[in-house]
Design a protein around this motif. Sequence first.
Motif, PDB file in Angstrom:
ATOM      1  N   THR A 186      -8.967 -36.251   0.180  1.00 36.30           N
ATOM      2  CA  THR A 186      -7.929 -35.404  -0.407  1.00 36.30           C
ATOM      3  C   THR A 186      -7.750 -34.184   0.483  1.00 36.30           C
ATOM      4  OG1 THR A 186      -9.593 -34.318  -1.752  1.00 36.30           O
ATOM      5  CG2 THR A 186      -8.413 -36.128  -2.774  1.00 36.30           C
ATOM      6  N   ALA A 187      -6.599 -33.561   0.322  1.00 33.71           N
ATOM      7  CA  ALA A 187      -6.259 -32.457   1.232  1.00 33.71           C
ATOM      8  C   ALA A 187      -7.084 -31.201   0.966  1.00 33.71           C
ATOM      9  CB  ALA A 187      -4.788 -32.132   1.121  1.00 33.71           C
ATOM     10  N   ASP A 188      -7.572 -31.033  -0.253  1.00 36.16           N
ATOM     11  CA  ASP A 188      -8.186 -29.745  -0.587  1.00 36.16           C
ATOM     12  C   ASP A 188      -9.676 -29.635  -0.274  1.00 36.16           C
ATOM     13  OD1 ASP A 188      -8.227 -31.733  -2.437  1.00 36.16           O
ATOM     14  OD2 ASP A 188      -7.758 -30.490  -4.177  1.00 36.16           O
ATOM     15  N   VAL A 189     -10.413 -30.726  -0.421  1.00 38.84           N
ATOM     16  CA  VAL A 189     -11.867 -30.646  -0.238  1.00 38.84           C
ATOM     17  C   VAL A 189     -12.321 -31.572   0.890  1.00 38.84           C
ATOM     18  CG1 VAL A 189     -14.096 -30.774  -1.425  1.00 38.84           C
ATOM     19  CG2 VAL A 189     -12.009 -30.380  -2.746  1.00 38.84           C
ATOM     20  N   PRO A 190     -13.076 -31.075   1.874  1.00 40.87           N
ATOM     21  CA  PRO A 190     -13.598 -31.960   2.917  1.00 40.87           C
ATOM     22  C   PRO A 190     -14.564 -32.978   2.310  1.00 40.87           C
ATOM     23  CG  PRO A 190     -13.898 -29.640   3.520  1.00 40.87           C
ATOM     24  CD  PRO A 190     -13.483 -29.672   2.073  1.00 40.87           C
ATOM     25  N   ALA A 191     -14.492 -34.215   2.763  1.00 43.02           N
ATOM     26  CA  ALA A 191     -15.407 -35.249   2.287  1.00 43.02           C
ATOM     27  C   ALA A 191     -16.564 -35.382   3.271  1.00 43.02           C
ATOM     28  CB  ALA A 191     -14.671 -36.575   2.167  1.00 43.02           C
ATOM     29  N   SER A 192     -17.721 -35.828   2.775  1.00 43.11           N
ATOM     30  CA  SER A 192     -18.897 -36.005   3.637  1.00 43.11           C
ATOM     31  C   SER A 192     -19.457 -37.401   3.459  1.00 43.11           C
ATOM     32  CB  SER A 192     -19.986 -34.994   3.270  1.00 43.11           C
ATOM     33  OG  SER A 192     -19.530 -33.690   3.516  1.00 43.11           O
ATOM     34  N   LEU A 193     -19.872 -37.995   4.558  1.00 43.94           N
ATOM     35  CA  LEU A 193     -20.549 -39.290   4.529  1.00 43.94           C
ATOM     36  C   LEU A 193     -21.799 -39.208   5.395  1.00 43.94           C
ATOM     37  CD1 LEU A 193     -17.629 -41.895   4.958  1.00 43.94           C
ATOM     38  CD2 LEU A 193     -18.899 -41.391   2.867  1.00 43.94           C
ATOM     39  N   GLU A 194     -22.810 -39.986   5.006  1.00 43.20           N
ATOM     40  CA  GLU A 194     -24.061 -40.020   5.777  1.00 43.20           C
ATOM     41  C   GLU A 194     -24.450 -41.455   6.081  1.00 43.20           C
ATOM     42  OE1 GLU A 194     -26.037 -36.140   3.588  1.00 43.20           O
ATOM     43  OE2 GLU A 194     -27.254 -37.935   3.923  1.00 43.20           O
ATOM     44  N   TRP A 195     -25.086 -41.616   7.224  1.00 44.28           N
ATOM     45  CA  TRP A 195     -25.627 -42.930   7.594  1.00 44.28           C
ATOM     46  C   TRP A 195     -27.071 -42.782   8.040  1.00 44.28           C
ATOM     47  CZ3 TRP A 195     -20.448 -42.123   8.291  1.00 44.28           C
ATOM     48  CH2 TRP A 195     -19.582 -43.168   7.937  1.00 44.28           C
ATOM     49  N   ARG A 196     -27.813 -43.839   7.777  1.00 45.04           N
ATOM     50  CA  ARG A 196     -29.159 -43.979   8.308  1.00 45.04           C
ATOM     51  C   ARG A 196     -29.146 -45.318   9.042  1.00 45.04           C
ATOM     52  NH1 ARG A 196     -33.806 -40.612   6.175  1.00 45.04           N
ATOM     53  NH2 ARG A 196     -35.480 -41.398   7.442  1.00 45.04           N
ATOM     54  N   VAL A 197     -29.316 -45.311  10.346  1.00 48.52           N
ATOM     55  CA  VAL A 197     -29.233 -46.571  11.102  1.00 48.52           C
ATOM     56  C   VAL A 197     -30.511 -46.820  11.897  1.00 48.52           C
ATOM     57  CG1 VAL A 197     -26.716 -46.622  11.340  1.00 48.52           C
ATOM     58  CG2 VAL A 197     -28.073 -45.375  13.011  1.00 48.52           C
ATOM     59  N   ASN A 198     -30.830 -48.093  12.046  1.00 49.99           N
ATOM     60  CA  ASN A 198     -31.979 -48.474  12.877  1.00 49.99           C
ATOM     61  C   ASN A 198     -31.529 -48.576  14.324  1.00 49.99           C
ATOM     62  OD1 ASN A 198     -33.334 -48.646  10.488  1.00 49.99           O
ATOM     63  ND2 ASN A 198     -34.096 -50.731  10.814  1.00 49.99           N
ATOM     64  N   LEU A 199     -32.209 -47.838  15.190  1.00 45.69           N
ATOM     65  CA  LEU A 199     -31.896 -47.897  16.617  1.00 45.69           C
ATOM     66  C   LEU A 199     -33.002 -48.637  17.345  1.00 45.69           C
ATOM     67  CD1 LEU A 199     -30.578 -44.305  17.469  1.00 45.69           C
ATOM     68  CD2 LEU A 199     -29.304 -46.291  16.662  1.00 45.69           C
ATOM     69  N   LYS A 200     -32.578 -49.442  18.327  1.00 43.19           N
ATOM     70  CA  LYS A 200     -33.572 -50.119  19.164  1.00 43.19           C
ATOM     71  C   LYS A 200     -34.257 -49.062  20.024  1.00 43.19           C
ATOM     72  CE  LYS A 200     -30.155 -53.572  19.723  1.00 43.19           C
ATOM     73  NZ  LYS A 200     -29.192 -54.016  20.708  1.00 43.19           N
ATOM     74  N   PRO A 201     -35.562 -49.151  20.168  1.00 43.13           N
ATOM     75  CA  PRO A 201     -36.267 -48.112  20.930  1.00 43.13           C
ATOM     76  C   PRO A 201     -36.090 -48.278  22.429  1.00 43.13           C
ATOM     77  CG  PRO A 201     -37.820 -49.765  20.153  1.00 43.13           C
ATOM     78  CD  PRO A 201     -36.460 -50.173  19.631  1.00 43.13           C
ATOM     79  N   GLY A 202     -36.150 -47.154  23.110  1.00 47.86           N
ATOM     80  CA  GLY A 202     -36.279 -47.135  24.573  1.00 47.86           C
ATOM     81  C   GLY A 202     -35.190 -47.842  25.337  1.00 47.86           C
ATOM     82  N   VAL A 203     -33.974 -47.817  24.823  1.00 48.78           N
ATOM     83  CA  VAL A 203     -32.905 -48.508  25.528  1.00 48.78           C
ATOM     84  C   VAL A 203     -32.423 -47.683  26.716  1.00 48.78           C
ATOM     85  CG1 VAL A 203     -30.551 -49.377  25.341  1.00 48.78           C
ATOM     86  CG2 VAL A 203     -32.176 -49.764  23.494  1.00 48.78           C
ATOM     87  N   ARG A 204     -32.336 -46.394  26.506  1.00 51.45           N
ATOM     88  CA  ARG A 204     -31.761 -45.548  27.542  1.00 51.45           C
ATOM     89  C   ARG A 204     -32.836 -44.699  28.192  1.00 51.45           C
ATOM     90  NH1 ARG A 204     -27.995 -40.309  26.993  1.00 51.45           N
ATOM     91  NH2 ARG A 204     -27.164 -40.322  29.100  1.00 51.45           N
ATOM     92  N   VAL A 205     -32.846 -44.701  29.502  1.00 52.07           N
ATOM     93  CA  VAL A 205     -33.780 -43.858  30.242  1.00 52.07           C
ATOM     94  C   VAL A 205     -32.959 -42.803  30.983  1.00 52.07           C
ATOM     95  CG1 VAL A 205     -35.649 -43.823  31.931  1.00 52.07           C
ATOM     96  CG2 VAL A 205     -35.270 -45.853  30.543  1.00 52.07           C
ATOM     97  N   PRO A 206     -32.800 -41.621  30.384  1.00 49.97           N
ATOM     98  CA  PRO A 206     -31.997 -40.605  31.053  1.00 49.97           C
ATOM     99  C   PRO A 206     -32.681 -40.130  32.329  1.00 49.97           C
ATOM    100  CG  PRO A 206     -32.569 -39.959  28.793  1.00 49.97           C
ATOM    101  CD  PRO A 206     -33.410 -41.138  29.154  1.00 49.97           C
TER     102      PRO A 206
END
Length: 217
Positions: A186-206
């Motif tokens: 709706t135009a008057d009130v900001p809506a909020s959503l949350e997620w909890r996701v499983n991430l694969k470990p150690g995929v990215r090595v910066p």
Amino acid sequence: MNKLAAALTLACICAMSAPAAQLRVSVKDQHGRPVADAVVLATPDEPKNALHAKPPPDTVDQVDKQFVPYVKPVFVGSRVRFPNSDHIRHQVYSFSPAKKFELPLYAGTDAPPIVFDKPGVVILGCNIHDWMIGYIYVSDTPFFAKTELEGSASIDDLPPGEYSVRIWHPSMEKAEETTLQRVTLTADVPASLEWRVNLKPGVRVPRVSGAGSPGYP
Ligand SMILES: [Cu+2]
């Protein structure tokens, strides 16, 4: 301008600025840690007259032999340039079904833009530097955002209505379809959503940025 013309102009401006809604999201991993670089996609039930007549040009840079940003969401049909800020040459390519392309070895801003005309995930690589990996998420909806370091993002200027909202992250274990949530905006009130996701470990090595990283011809 006479008074009538001024009044008409004002009326037009008011009619154009319809009330807009805002969606705020927060994404955390299985350990409760904030997830950056998650793409959030909001699809309205009723097709909206997208205000984005032409998507602005986007860029994915190459800095210190990494793609910057690591994840780049763009609206379908967008043109993306791949400037090279390194003092060495790169050869950027993708084998992804959403966009197969290859930019021959280049330096600076020599490479022509690529048009991403099909929705989906485009995995970027470099033929010279095998560890370089980046993602372009080509969105089928004009309403999207990407989470920052604190795991939050906000999509502004949404037409009010019913939406399906999903997220995507390169390390997500499950398909993005499993993340669907419904929301009424709706135009008057900001809506909020949350997620909890499983991430694969150690995929990215910066890689450590800055001096000391060896160059390649
Ligand atoms: Cu490279």
